[in-house]
Design a protein around this motif. Structure first.
Motif, PDB file in Angstrom:
ATOM      1  N   GLU A  53      -1.909  -7.241   5.302  1.00 36.04           N
ATOM      2  CA  GLU A  53      -2.278  -7.008   3.904  1.00 36.04           C
ATOM      3  C   GLU A  53      -1.129  -6.336   3.160  1.00 36.04           C
ATOM      4  OE1 GLU A  53      -5.293  -7.828   2.201  1.00 36.04           O
ATOM      5  OE2 GLU A  53      -5.420  -9.073   3.985  1.00 36.04           O
ATOM      6  N   ARG A  54      -0.500  -5.370   3.806  1.00 34.11           N
ATOM      7  CA  ARG A  54       0.629  -4.689   3.171  1.00 34.11           C
ATOM      8  C   ARG A  54       1.778  -5.659   2.899  1.00 34.11           C
ATOM      9  NH1 ARG A  54       2.502   0.720   6.035  1.00 34.11           N
ATOM     10  NH2 ARG A  54       3.472  -0.820   7.366  1.00 34.11           N
ATOM     11  N   ALA A  55       1.987  -6.581   3.836  1.00 33.01           N
ATOM     12  CA  ALA A  55       3.106  -7.513   3.712  1.00 33.01           C
ATOM     13  C   ALA A  55       2.970  -8.399   2.472  1.00 33.01           C
ATOM     14  CB  ALA A  55       3.207  -8.377   4.969  1.00 33.01           C
ATOM     15  N   LYS A  56       1.727  -8.782   2.126  1.00 33.31           N
ATOM     16  CA  LYS A  56       1.510  -9.610   0.931  1.00 33.31           C
ATOM     17  C   LYS A  56       2.088  -8.934  -0.307  1.00 33.31           C
ATOM     18  CE  LYS A  56      -3.036 -11.336   2.440  1.00 33.31           C
ATOM     19  NZ  LYS A  56      -4.477 -11.350   2.071  1.00 33.31           N
ATOM     20  N   PHE A  57       1.842  -7.645  -0.417  1.00 31.58           N
ATOM     21  CA  PHE A  57       2.215  -6.953  -1.640  1.00 31.58           C
ATOM     22  C   PHE A  57       3.659  -6.469  -1.611  1.00 31.58           C
ATOM     23  CE2 PHE A  57      -2.383  -6.964  -1.312  1.00 31.58           C
ATOM     24  CZ  PHE A  57      -2.670  -7.595  -2.507  1.00 31.58           C
ATOM     25  N   LYS A  58       4.281  -6.422  -0.424  1.00 27.77           N
ATOM     26  CA  LYS A  58       5.724  -6.237  -0.372  1.00 27.77           C
ATOM     27  C   LYS A  58       6.417  -7.475  -0.923  1.00 27.77           C
ATOM     28  CE  LYS A  58       8.076  -3.441   0.987  1.00 27.77           C
ATOM     29  NZ  LYS A  58       8.726  -2.298   0.273  1.00 27.77           N
TER      30      LYS A  58
END
Length: 443
Positions: free
Chosen positions: A139-144
């Protein structure tokens, strides 16, 4: 008396500091959240979650000065340990723990298993527990990656002589008109939340020639679909002294080329984690609106039902057509009918039933709307009159044309939609940090 002279270097290190420095065998301090604990008996693996990734820490009974039973997942900790090479660990190193200091700990057990690589839970659950679900590494990677898109937008346009602006979101009248506006009481005056920064970015072309903004816009649309949000981030730019609306399409193509190169160079970890293959944007085909409808009608045996707009199914088929015929994930659809475009859109002198405007489709989804604007005062008044509009309603906007404006145009890119297609997600809510739709106002 004390004086603050800037940021002091901390004793704690980050992942990049270990990767860049020769710290193998050295004792280091690091802080982070306990992502997960894998207890193997005499030895345990404590995985630390930091902004830039996961760190494997090795706990050894009798060596680490801490009782593992007192450690909870999602506790914030500061650890001390020795850096050791380990090819199987994330980033190729691990930290052999000497001590753990607990900074804070959760009051309750986690409601979902965020430490799993893929959370086996519904989108609805992920959104209801958004502050927690965003801690999952995927999930964090999407917004990075979404951060990288906005970085690319800003950096590229700055390099092309654009000035970044900030426009108001509380407005007297929406730029697009219609009923899909959020109305509010503004000190006993009628006001709305801005549907678009259109009027203001055009105004600022008369000031800086080229301007851009990355900011939220609001649409009170009552659809509850996989492609609509009631608040989303729009990447807008407007540029003056253009030769034609093709200049706008060329600028967007340049932005995409620059941004995908940036993602490939600096966001490789996130691309790999999410299994993203960046599309080729060396060149993007452009096709007229009416021609695009004919092409998909002929190839896929679909009757043209609405000659003035593209239905979602048609957009998908146009995307499919240009992927199959030209290997392109993107296609510019140009010359939309005038009756489906706002009053400020420049009509095509060769055929006023159409406009010098376009949409950019990405894998069959509209992610951009743009085009050339009317810049002549008499011409815009004439078009407003034909549409039964009262110039007094937007007098401050019309002021810019009354006192002279260059030929200009611009666009708006839906950030969440662009990210959605890039990640091959099926719902735009997956790529909104805290989505706002017809049912969701929290968290």
């Amino acid at each position: 008396m004390e004086f603050i002279s800037g940021v002091r270097e901390k004793e704690t290190v980050c992942i990049q500091r270990i990767l860049e420095g020769d710290l193998v065998g050295e004792s280091v301090k690091m802080n982070g959240a306990v992502h997960t604990i894998r207890d193997m008996g005499e030895v345990a693996f404590v995985i630390l979650r930091k902004a830039d990734g996961l760190v494997q820490c090795v706990y050894e009974a009798g060596v680490t000065k801490f009782d593992l039973k007192n450690l909870k997942e999602e506790s914030a900790v500061e650890i001390t340990g020795t850096v050791a090479p380990e090819e199987r660990a994330p980033h190729g190193f691990e930290i052999r723990l000497k001590d753990i200091r607990v900074l804070s700990e959760p009051a309750e057990v986690m409601p979902i298993a965020i430490s799993k690589y893929k959370m086996n839970t519904s989108l609805e659950t992920k959104l209801a527990l958004r502050p927690i679900s965003l801690r999952n590494v995927r999930e964090r990677a999407k917004f990075k990656l979404q951060e990288g898109i906005v970085r690319g937008f800003r950096d590229y346009l700055h390099g092309k002589g654009f000035t970044e602006i900030r426009t108001p979101k509380i407005v007297a009248r929406g730029a697009e008109g219609g009923s899909n506006v959020f109305k509010l009481d503004y000190f006993n005056k009628k006001a709305e939340l801005g549907q678009s920064p259109q009027f203001y970015k055009q105004t600022m072309v008369g000031v800086y020639d080229r301007v851009f903004e990355a900011a939220p816009v609001f649409r009170a649309e009552k659809h509850n679909t996989t492609r609509h949000l009631n608040e989303y981030v729009s990447l807008d730019f407007e540029m003056g002294y253009i030769d034609g609306f093709e200049d706008i399409m060329e600028m967007e193509t340049g932005f995409l080329q620059y941004t995908f190169e940036l993602l490939e160079r600096e966001y490789k970890k996130e691309l790999t984690m999410l299994n993203v293959t960046l599309p080729n944007v060396d060149k993007i085909p452009a096709v007229r609106f009416d021609k695009a409808k004919e092409l998909v009608s002929q190839k896929y045996h679909r009757t043209i039902r609405n000659p003035y707009d593209l239905e979602p199914e048609e957009e998908l088929l146009i995307g499919q057509y240009f992927q199959e015929e030209f290997g392109s994930d993107f296609v510019f659809v140009t010359h939309y009918p005038s009756k489906k475009r706002p009053f400020y859109a420049m009509d095509d002198p060769a055929d006023p039933k159409f406009t010098l405007s376009f949409d950019l489709l990405f894998r069959g989804l509209e992610v951009t709307t743009g085009g050339q604007r009317i810049h002549d005062y008499r011409m815009i008044l004439e078009k407003m009159e034909k549409r039964g509009m009262d110039p007094a309603d937007i007098e401050s906007y019309l002021m810019i044309f009354k006192y002279g404006m260059p030929p200009h145009g611009g666009l708006g890119i839906g950030l969440e939609r662009l990210t959605m297609r890039l990640l091959d997600e099926q719902n735009v809510r997956e790529t909104a940090l805290f989505p706002r739709d017809v049912t969701r106002l929290e968290p």
